[in-house]
Motif scaffolding. Structure first.
Motif, mmCIF file in Angstrom:
data_model
loop_
_atom_site.group_PDB
_atom_site.id
_atom_site.type_symbol
_atom_site.label_atom_id
_atom_site.label_comp_id
_atom_site.label_asym_id
_atom_site.label_seq_id
_atom_site.Cartn_x
_atom_site.Cartn_y
_atom_site.Cartn_z
ATOM 1 N N TRP A 145 0.848 -1.192 0.000
ATOM 2 C CA TRP A 145 0.000 0.000 0.000
ATOM 3 C C TRP A 145 0.878 1.234 0.000
ATOM 4 O O TRP A 145 1.921 1.264 0.634
ATOM 5 C CB TRP A 145 -0.878 0.012 1.256
ATOM 6 C CG TRP A 145 -1.789 -1.174 1.382
ATOM 7 C CD1 TRP A 145 -1.422 -2.459 1.648
ATOM 8 C CD2 TRP A 145 -3.207 -1.182 1.228
ATOM 9 N NE1 TRP A 145 -2.542 -3.270 1.676
ATOM 10 C CE2 TRP A 145 -3.647 -2.508 1.424
ATOM 11 C CE3 TRP A 145 -4.162 -0.188 0.947
ATOM 12 C CZ2 TRP A 145 -4.986 -2.867 1.352
ATOM 13 C CZ3 TRP A 145 -5.495 -0.548 0.883
ATOM 14 C CH2 TRP A 145 -5.898 -1.871 1.079
ATOM 15 N N ARG A 146 0.398 2.259 -0.664
ATOM 16 C CA ARG A 146 1.148 3.510 -0.754
ATOM 17 C C ARG A 146 0.191 4.661 -0.441
ATOM 18 O O ARG A 146 -0.961 4.670 -0.896
ATOM 19 C CB ARG A 146 1.677 3.628 -2.180
ATOM 20 C CG ARG A 146 2.384 4.877 -2.535
ATOM 21 C CD ARG A 146 2.898 4.688 -3.966
ATOM 22 N NE ARG A 146 2.545 5.808 -4.788
ATOM 23 C CZ ARG A 146 3.390 6.813 -5.054
ATOM 24 N NH1 ARG A 146 4.611 6.791 -4.566
ATOM 25 N NH2 ARG A 146 3.000 7.815 -5.806
ATOM 26 N N LYS A 147 0.666 5.633 0.317
ATOM 27 C CA LYS A 147 -0.150 6.800 0.664
ATOM 28 C C LYS A 147 0.629 8.058 0.327
ATOM 29 O O LYS A 147 1.811 8.172 0.676
ATOM 30 C CB LYS A 147 -0.517 6.762 2.148
ATOM 31 C CG LYS A 147 -1.323 7.967 2.604
ATOM 32 C CD LYS A 147 -2.182 7.697 3.829
ATOM 33 C CE LYS A 147 -1.396 7.639 5.096
ATOM 34 N NZ LYS A 147 -2.265 7.662 6.299
ATOM 35 N N GLY A 148 -0.029 9.022 -0.322
ATOM 36 C CA GLY A 148 0.635 10.268 -0.695
ATOM 37 C C GLY A 148 1.844 9.981 -1.570
ATOM 38 O O GLY A 148 1.781 9.207 -2.517
ATOM 39 N N ASP A 149 2.964 10.602 -1.213
ATOM 40 C CA ASP A 149 4.192 10.395 -1.985
ATOM 41 C C ASP A 149 5.074 9.318 -1.371
ATOM 42 O O ASP A 149 6.244 9.176 -1.746
ATOM 43 C CB ASP A 149 4.990 11.704 -2.073
ATOM 44 C CG ASP A 149 4.235 12.766 -2.859
ATOM 45 O OD1 ASP A 149 3.519 12.386 -3.809
ATOM 46 O OD2 ASP A 149 4.358 13.954 -2.509
ATOM 47 N N GLY A 150 4.536 8.558 -0.425
ATOM 48 C CA GLY A 150 5.329 7.557 0.276
ATOM 49 C C GLY A 150 5.653 6.349 -0.596
ATOM 50 O O GLY A 150 5.168 6.204 -1.722
ATOM 51 N N ALA A 151 6.479 5.483 -0.028
ATOM 52 C CA ALA A 151 6.841 4.240 -0.708
ATOM 53 C C ALA A 151 5.742 3.202 -0.502
ATOM 54 O O ALA A 151 4.910 3.326 0.397
ATOM 55 C CB ALA A 151 8.161 3.716 -0.148
#
Ligand SMILES: [Fe+2]
Length: 204
Positions: A145-151
């Motif tokens: 899972w990825r949120k915003g600009d995260g990995a």
């Protein structure tokens, strides 16, 4: 009254209560004590071929809920928000959701949407966002899972994943399918997400 949908709603509520999370409790309360049931005609989708495997690998406390869903899948109305023009046929064959509670759900609500998302193996559900605030709780392991600009981060069964309004997010699967429950509130509950990333089906 459908025993299948009532069984599912009961296990859905119990699983939410088991998160012991104040945010989840707030969403769960919005379902109400006895939401009115709708008589929806069942609709099947190709992605349901992955549901037995998802139920088999569902983790720990999520297994009774996942197994109940798999048992009653043929009684439910499965749907897709996107079309072949959005994501292509390969994605659509491995993607679907069913709304247990909501404006279109097996139980009626104008304030919350609650249901299940199923993704087959080797799928990228690309970055997207929507006005509604959202919680996902994976029932199966291994998806990322990825949120915003995260990995991309692997999230396990029972983890609470919160997406505030209009925060982008994406999911991807590897060799195994993903089954997750979702909760939406605070926005149009049947909105088609705004896509910001390219869709792909990953190499097996
Ligand atoms: Fe979302």
């Amino acid at each position: 009254m459908s025993a299948a949908t009532h069984d599912l709603l009961g296990l859905f509520r119990a699983f939410l209560a088991g998160r012991d999370d104040a945010l989840v409790d707030g969403f769960a309360a919005a379902i109400g004590a006895a939401p009115a049931e709708r008589a929806l005609a069942p609709v099947s989708l190709p992605c349901l071929e992955y549901l037995p495997r998802a139920a088999a690998i569902a983790g720990g406390g999520a297994k009774p809920l996942a197994q109940c869903l798999a048992r009653h899948a043929a009684d439910l109305r499965w749907a897709q928000t996107y079309s072949e023009a959005d994501f292509g046929r390969d994605f659509l064959d491995r993607y679907g959701w069913t709304e247990l509670v909501g404006t279109r759900g097996h139980f009626a609500s104008d304030t919350i949407a609650a249901g299940f998302l199923l993704l087959g193996p080797h799928v990228v559900y690309p970055d997207h966002h929507h006005i509604a605030e959202e919680i996902y709780v994976p029932l199966t392991p291994l998806a990322e899972w990825r949120k915003g600009d995260g990995a991309f981060v692997r999230r396990g069964p029972g983890e609470v994943i919160h997406h505030p309004s209009n925060v982008g997010h994406a999911m991807r699967t590897g060799a195994e399918p993903l089954l997750a429950l979702y909760l939406w509130r605070g926005g149009p509950l049947a909105q088609k997400s705004t896509l910001t990333g390219a869709s792909t089906v990953r190499e097996a």
